[in-house]
Enzyme design. Sequence first.
Site, mmCIF file in Angstrom:
data_model
loop_
_atom_site.group_PDB
_atom_site.id
_atom_site.type_symbol
_atom_site.label_atom_id
_atom_site.label_comp_id
_atom_site.label_asym_id
_atom_site.label_seq_id
_atom_site.Cartn_x
_atom_site.Cartn_y
_atom_site.Cartn_z
ATOM 1 N N ASP A 298 -3.711 -0.467 -3.525
ATOM 2 C CA ASP A 298 -3.012 -0.522 -2.317
ATOM 3 C C ASP A 298 -1.793 0.333 -1.935
ATOM 4 O O ASP A 298 -1.020 0.674 -2.718
ATOM 5 C CB ASP A 298 -2.304 -1.934 -2.509
ATOM 6 C CG ASP A 298 -1.663 -2.757 -1.332
ATOM 7 O OD1 ASP A 298 -2.174 -2.296 -0.139
ATOM 8 O OD2 ASP A 298 -1.068 -3.815 -1.436
ATOM 9 N N GLU B 248 -2.280 -1.310 5.618
ATOM 10 C CA GLU B 248 -2.062 -2.436 6.578
ATOM 11 C C GLU B 248 -1.958 -1.975 8.024
ATOM 12 O O GLU B 248 -1.407 -0.708 8.062
ATOM 13 C CB GLU B 248 -0.536 -2.891 6.034
ATOM 14 C CG GLU B 248 -0.418 -3.759 4.768
ATOM 15 C CD GLU B 248 0.759 -4.475 4.545
ATOM 16 O OE1 GLU B 248 1.690 -4.330 5.296
ATOM 17 O OE2 GLU B 248 1.073 -4.792 3.432
ATOM 18 N N GLU C 299 -4.497 -11.918 6.121
ATOM 19 C CA GLU C 299 -3.484 -12.689 5.436
ATOM 20 C C GLU C 299 -2.939 -13.484 6.362
ATOM 21 O O GLU C 299 -2.336 -13.517 7.509
ATOM 22 C CB GLU C 299 -2.622 -11.697 5.124
ATOM 23 C CG GLU C 299 -1.512 -12.406 4.206
ATOM 24 C CD GLU C 299 -0.465 -11.491 3.457
ATOM 25 O OE1 GLU C 299 -0.845 -10.254 3.170
ATOM 26 O OE2 GLU C 299 0.479 -11.953 2.602
HETATM 27 O O1 KIV Z 1 -0.036 -6.405 -2.236
HETATM 28 C C1 KIV Z 1 -0.796 -7.528 -2.291
HETATM 29 O O2 KIV Z 1 -1.083 -8.106 -3.237
HETATM 30 C C2 KIV Z 1 -1.319 -7.474 -0.829
HETATM 31 C C3 KIV Z 1 -1.539 -9.038 -0.805
HETATM 32 C C4 KIV Z 1 -0.317 -9.957 -0.510
HETATM 33 C C5 KIV Z 1 -2.723 -9.069 0.215
HETATM 34 O O3 KIV Z 1 -1.354 -6.568 -0.080
#
Ligand code: KIV
Length: 273
Positions: free
Chosen positions: A89, A120, A185
Amino acid sequence: MSDSKRKKCNILTLNKYKQEKTNAVMVTAYDFPQAQLAQQAGVDMILVGDSLGMTTLGHESTIPVTMDEMISHCKAVKRGADKTFLIGDMPFLSYQASDEDAVRNAGRFIQAGMDCIKLEGVAESRIKAISDAGIMVMGHLGLTPQSQAKLGGHRVQGKTKESFREILDQARRVQEAGCSFLLLEAMPVEPARMIAEELDIPVYGIGAGNETDGQLVILHDLIGMFFEFKPRFAKRYCEAGKLIREALEDYCSEVRDGSFPSEEHFYAPLEDF
Ligand code: KIV
């Protein structure tokens, strides 16, 4: 199936799941033992989410999380789950400033063993640049925590027709820009279903009902290890936090009353003293 015989989950597996209407299972994990357990349990995908800022590092939001922190956690997860599809992420400010930053930082996730990155919002130029560099991208729409201040807090998205149309348009655009997957989400079931149906790429949900192509739950919500709040959409499958606290309380009292350690925990000497 034993881990050594198991085939690595990849984009072909996940696209096939979508065609066959098989729900894909995704969970977050942030370290080696969590990744091992997730893989042993048979999850298809692990997201090393920047939610680790809250679940693991004790921040109030995901905003303070750095690239170096993410990479360190990604490497640990990779060591624990080599057969699972891994998603890194991208943290706040690792892709917002320029396409060059975005590609370089996405590349660091791939070097750390991730199969894909997630970012995002409707960052079309970033998505295109990363995808053109040969890196798979998972988009993330609906409630996007890195811009929660702009959304007015952690609020459910797509509740009105107008807001749904906006997210549908964004979803089409991120697919067009090169996303291989999309995560929605905090949305009502019906708009999330319509987006999953409309898009060719797999569309997963967290708090977006049961009609997407698969589900994500944050590990700490699922096992009862996050104590600040419990999102409505998360199901708690066990109370690991309670179990751990009780074990620690037992340890405290046994050390204090002298019942631990006892003979079974002693090393035997080779000769009498
Ligand atoms: O960081 C994370 O776990 C996420 C989820 C909330 C979608 O981005």
